[in-house]
Design a protein around this motif. Structure first.
Motif, mmCIF file in Angstrom:
data_model
loop_
_atom_site.group_PDB
_atom_site.id
_atom_site.type_symbol
_atom_site.label_atom_id
_atom_site.label_comp_id
_atom_site.label_asym_id
_atom_site.label_seq_id
_atom_site.Cartn_x
_atom_site.Cartn_y
_atom_site.Cartn_z
ATOM 1 N N TYR A 179 67.419 -58.439 -80.925
ATOM 2 C CA TYR A 179 66.903 -58.136 -79.587
ATOM 3 C C TYR A 179 66.889 -56.632 -79.335
ATOM 4 C CZ TYR A 179 66.619 -57.610 -74.565
ATOM 5 O OH TYR A 179 66.240 -57.214 -73.317
ATOM 6 N N LEU A 180 67.874 -55.898 -79.814
ATOM 7 C CA LEU A 180 67.890 -54.451 -79.631
ATOM 8 C C LEU A 180 66.682 -53.803 -80.296
ATOM 9 C CD1 LEU A 180 71.667 -53.488 -80.068
ATOM 10 C CD2 LEU A 180 70.316 -53.518 -77.973
ATOM 11 N N VAL A 181 66.280 -54.327 -81.453
ATOM 12 C CA VAL A 181 65.091 -53.787 -82.132
ATOM 13 C C VAL A 181 63.863 -53.995 -81.250
ATOM 14 C CG1 VAL A 181 63.571 -54.031 -84.124
ATOM 15 C CG2 VAL A 181 66.067 -54.098 -84.434
ATOM 16 N N VAL A 182 63.715 -55.217 -80.712
ATOM 17 C CA VAL A 182 62.572 -55.500 -79.837
ATOM 18 C C VAL A 182 62.648 -54.620 -78.590
ATOM 19 C CG1 VAL A 182 61.428 -57.274 -78.447
ATOM 20 C CG2 VAL A 182 62.394 -57.866 -80.680
ATOM 21 N N LEU A 183 63.844 -54.436 -78.047
ATOM 22 C CA LEU A 183 64.021 -53.619 -76.851
ATOM 23 C C LEU A 183 63.562 -52.185 -77.086
ATOM 24 C CD1 LEU A 183 65.319 -53.325 -73.958
ATOM 25 C CD2 LEU A 183 67.418 -52.641 -75.154
ATOM 26 N N VAL A 184 63.963 -51.585 -78.185
ATOM 27 C CA VAL A 184 63.576 -50.204 -78.475
ATOM 28 C C VAL A 184 62.069 -50.096 -78.628
ATOM 29 C CG1 VAL A 184 63.741 -48.370 -80.195
ATOM 30 C CG2 VAL A 184 65.805 -49.605 -79.491
ATOM 31 N N VAL A 185 61.456 -51.041 -79.332
ATOM 32 C CA VAL A 185 60.006 -50.989 -79.576
ATOM 33 C C VAL A 185 59.246 -51.137 -78.258
ATOM 34 C CG1 VAL A 185 58.068 -52.160 -80.674
ATOM 35 C CG2 VAL A 185 60.213 -51.806 -81.943
ATOM 36 N N VAL A 186 59.610 -52.125 -77.441
ATOM 37 C CA VAL A 186 58.857 -52.404 -76.214
ATOM 38 C C VAL A 186 59.024 -51.267 -75.215
ATOM 39 C CG1 VAL A 186 58.724 -53.907 -74.199
ATOM 40 C CG2 VAL A 186 58.908 -54.891 -76.502
ATOM 41 N N VAL A 187 60.253 -50.774 -75.014
ATOM 42 C CA VAL A 187 60.461 -49.700 -74.041
ATOM 43 C C VAL A 187 59.724 -48.436 -74.478
ATOM 44 C CG1 VAL A 187 62.196 -48.166 -73.038
ATOM 45 C CG2 VAL A 187 62.643 -50.625 -73.215
ATOM 46 N N SER A 188 59.737 -48.137 -75.778
ATOM 47 C CA SER A 188 58.999 -46.971 -76.274
ATOM 48 C C SER A 188 57.502 -47.143 -76.045
ATOM 49 C CB SER A 188 59.289 -46.775 -77.763
ATOM 50 O OG SER A 188 60.675 -46.600 -77.995
ATOM 51 N N LEU A 189 56.971 -48.330 -76.334
ATOM 52 C CA LEU A 189 55.552 -48.606 -76.137
ATOM 53 C C LEU A 189 55.155 -48.447 -74.666
ATOM 54 C CD1 LEU A 189 52.776 -49.719 -77.055
ATOM 55 C CD2 LEU A 189 53.696 -52.021 -76.652
ATOM 56 N N CYS A 190 55.945 -49.070 -73.779
ATOM 57 C CA CYS A 190 55.613 -48.990 -72.356
ATOM 58 C C CYS A 190 55.740 -47.561 -71.831
ATOM 59 C CB CYS A 190 56.530 -49.915 -71.563
ATOM 60 S SG CYS A 190 56.224 -51.679 -71.844
ATOM 61 N N SER A 191 56.686 -46.784 -72.360
ATOM 62 C CA SER A 191 56.807 -45.391 -71.939
ATOM 63 C C SER A 191 55.581 -44.586 -72.336
ATOM 64 C CB SER A 191 58.062 -44.766 -72.558
ATOM 65 O OG SER A 191 59.228 -45.440 -72.118
ATOM 66 N N GLY A 192 54.944 -44.974 -73.457
ATOM 67 C CA GLY A 192 53.771 -44.239 -73.923
ATOM 68 C C GLY A 192 52.492 -44.626 -73.210
ATOM 69 N N VAL A 193 52.338 -45.887 -72.851
ATOM 70 C CA VAL A 193 51.062 -46.336 -72.300
ATOM 71 C C VAL A 193 51.025 -46.304 -70.782
ATOM 72 C CG1 VAL A 193 50.641 -47.807 -74.298
ATOM 73 C CG2 VAL A 193 51.752 -48.771 -72.259
ATOM 74 N N SER A 194 52.190 -46.098 -70.120
ATOM 75 C CA SER A 194 52.197 -46.102 -68.654
ATOM 76 C C SER A 194 53.129 -45.016 -68.147
ATOM 77 C CB SER A 194 52.664 -47.475 -68.132
ATOM 78 O OG SER A 194 52.807 -47.444 -66.734
ATOM 79 N N THR A 195 52.682 -44.355 -67.075
ATOM 80 C CA THR A 195 53.538 -43.326 -66.490
ATOM 81 C C THR A 195 54.770 -43.931 -65.800
ATOM 82 O OG1 THR A 195 52.207 -43.434 -64.452
ATOM 83 C CG2 THR A 195 51.596 -41.780 -66.101
ATOM 84 N N ILE A 196 54.674 -45.210 -65.476
ATOM 85 C CA ILE A 196 55.811 -45.895 -64.861
ATOM 86 C C ILE A 196 56.691 -46.553 -65.919
ATOM 87 C CG2 ILE A 196 56.468 -47.679 -63.161
ATOM 88 C CD1 ILE A 196 55.257 -45.289 -61.940
ATOM 89 N N GLY A 197 56.181 -46.601 -67.161
ATOM 90 C CA GLY A 197 56.929 -47.288 -68.221
ATOM 91 C C GLY A 197 58.298 -46.698 -68.450
ATOM 92 N N SER A 198 58.438 -45.406 -68.124
ATOM 93 C CA SER A 198 59.739 -44.791 -68.357
ATOM 94 C C SER A 198 60.835 -45.389 -67.484
ATOM 95 C CB SER A 198 59.658 -43.284 -68.092
ATOM 96 O OG SER A 198 59.209 -43.046 -66.772
ATOM 97 N N ILE A 199 60.460 -46.163 -66.440
ATOM 98 C CA ILE A 199 61.481 -46.825 -65.625
ATOM 99 C C ILE A 199 62.263 -47.832 -66.454
ATOM 100 C CG2 ILE A 199 60.113 -48.779 -64.802
ATOM 101 C CD1 ILE A 199 61.270 -48.352 -62.056
ATOM 102 N N LEU A 200 61.581 -48.308 -67.517
ATOM 103 C CA LEU A 200 62.258 -49.256 -68.399
ATOM 104 C C LEU A 200 63.376 -48.606 -69.212
ATOM 105 C CD1 LEU A 200 59.313 -51.445 -69.765
ATOM 106 C CD2 LEU A 200 61.056 -52.065 -68.090
ATOM 107 N N LEU A 201 63.402 -47.257 -69.223
ATOM 108 C CA LEU A 201 64.513 -46.601 -69.921
ATOM 109 C C LEU A 201 65.853 -46.958 -69.282
ATOM 110 C CD1 LEU A 201 62.983 -43.074 -70.596
ATOM 111 C CD2 LEU A 201 63.556 -44.818 -72.287
#
Length: 433
Positions: A97-119
């Motif tokens: 799950y940590l692997v999926v978490l790192v991939v998804v949060v990084s992806l969302c941070s790149g494609v959305s200006t709000i994605g960084s909230i997932l950090l």
């Protein structure tokens, strides 16, 4: 919840350190999972609403769907992998799950200006699911670097051509977030470890107290059993021996037509039986010897000598000096010793005369039982009664000496220290014959 070392790792631990650490981690996961569920679902919902309403995405047309797809993937991974791993204590699932978490949060941070909230979700869940401090640090660094790279890559792909200053600011912001995450995570981990250590020490203390209580109880039961066995040997067993011997004598006298003598023996049987009954009642009531209930030590010894002489026909001379006022424990030891010594004379000595002497000298009260019987053969082992007598005397701070030669009788001498209001008087080893 992470831990590299646990209290009790090593020889003193009740189980291997790794196994116990995994059990503690699983317990923490199960206990805290409900709160993490609520926080995760709330932040995920806020992120989804923000992406749909106010966020700029890249690419403009597909970025929103990519971000929402990432959130959906993260939700499914949390429910099916991360949460299940926490409930089962399965480290392999939590790491997946940590692997999926790192991939998804990084992806969302790149494609959305709000994605960084997932950090916020990413850094917090890293420290919740990481199996060790080292794993938490590595996952946090990878998440920060990957998110920073994804944001920079998205900016270049959008043609924004960020300057070096923009990249430095981005890196500094991510570094601040990373440092805060590491500091908070390590601090929370240490607090949790100290709490676990205190809980483990408390558990060990309670276990040790329970073991000590059980040991003390067992020792007390054993000591009481030995005391009762010795009391029975010194009182009831000897009384029953007297009853048997007197009954046999009465039977022989009846067979010889000497009914008057047999009647006397039967009277003695009744008297001994009544005395044994009184001793039994005293033992049940945890009292001292019945002979001392209404008499002094000297009077009890005189009665004992009279009864012994009447039962056995062995002449008993009694020499009782001024015994003073010894404490009750000393009286019990001396009386029991006299009973045991006379019982041995009855069973083994074949004596005609016995001297029972009580002497007070130089702070000790000494009792001597001397007979003119067959004496002791070299190397004669002590029986149960004599060992019990020695234990009684030693426990009371006294000394016991048994001496004899074949054909020249036996002497039993014990000395007990006298006590006054100021404490012990004299040395129990002084005044020996």
């Amino acid at each position: 919840m992470t831990s590299d070392a646990r209290p009790g790792d090593g020889a003193a631990a009740p189980a291997p350190g790794g196994a116990r650490a995994e059990a503690e981690r699983t317990l923490f996961w199960r206990r805290a999972l409900a709160g993490w569920d609520a926080a995760f679902y709330a932040l995920l919902a806020i992120s989804a609403i923000s992406i749909l309403t106010v966020a700029d995405t890249f690419p403009p047309d597909g970025g929103t769907w990519a971000a929402l797809g990432g959130l959906t993937l993260l939700l499914l991974a949390y429910v099916l992998v991360g949460r299940r791993g926490a409930q089962a204590g399965d480290v392999r699932l939590t790491r997946a799950y940590l692997v999926v978490l790192v991939v998804v949060v990084s992806l969302c941070s790149g494609v959305s200006t709000i994605g960084s909230i997932l950090l916020f979700v990413g850094f917090s869940q890293v420290w919740f699911f990481a199996a060790s401090t080292r794993e938490g640090v590595v996952a946090s660094v990878v998440l920060a670097v990957a998110s920073c790279a994804a944001i920079a890559t998205a900016a270049f792909a959008a043609g924004e051509d960020p300057s070096a200053r923009d990249l430095v600011v981005l890196g500094a912001q991510m570094a601040v977030g990373l440092i805060f995450s590491l500091a908070l995570g390590v601090w929370i981990t240490r607090v949790a470890e100290r709490s676990e250590e205190r809980a483990w020490l408390l558990e060990q203390l309670e276990s040790a107290q329970a073991q000590l209580a059980a040991s003390n109880h067992a020792s007390g039961v054993l000591a009481e059993r030995e005391r009762m066995a010795q009391e029975i040997h010194d009182t009831l067993a000897q009384g029953f021996t007297s009853v048997v011997m007197l009954a046999q004598t009465a039977q022989a006298q009846l067979d010889a037509g000497r009914a008057d003598l047999a009647r006397d023996r039967l009277d003695q049987v009744e008297r001994v039986a009544r005395e044994n009954l009184a001793e039994a009642r005293a033992l049940v009531a945890a009292f001292g010897p019945a002979a001392l209930a209404d008499a002094t030590l000297a009077e009890a010894l005189e009665r004992l000598a009279e009864r012994f002489q009447a039962e056995t026909g062995v002449r008993v001379e009694v020499a009782l000096g001024d015994a003073g006022a010894p404490d009750r424990d000393t009286e019990v030891v001396l009386l029991r010793a006299a009973q045991e010594a006379l019982a041995n004379v009855r069973k083994h000595a074949g004596a005609r005369r016995v001297l029972l002497r009580l002497v007070r000298d130089d702070g000790v009260l000494a009792l001597e039982v001397l007979d003119d019987g067959q004496g002791l053969a070299p190397g004669t082992a002590e029986g149960v009664g004599l060992r019990g007598m020695r234990e009684r005397v030693t426990a009371g701070g006294g000394t016991l000496d048994v001496a004899g030669e074949p054909g020249r009788g036996t002497r039993v001498r014990l000395a007990m220290p006298l006590r006054d209001e100021d404490g012990p008087l004299g040395d129990p080893g002084t005044g020996t014959a």
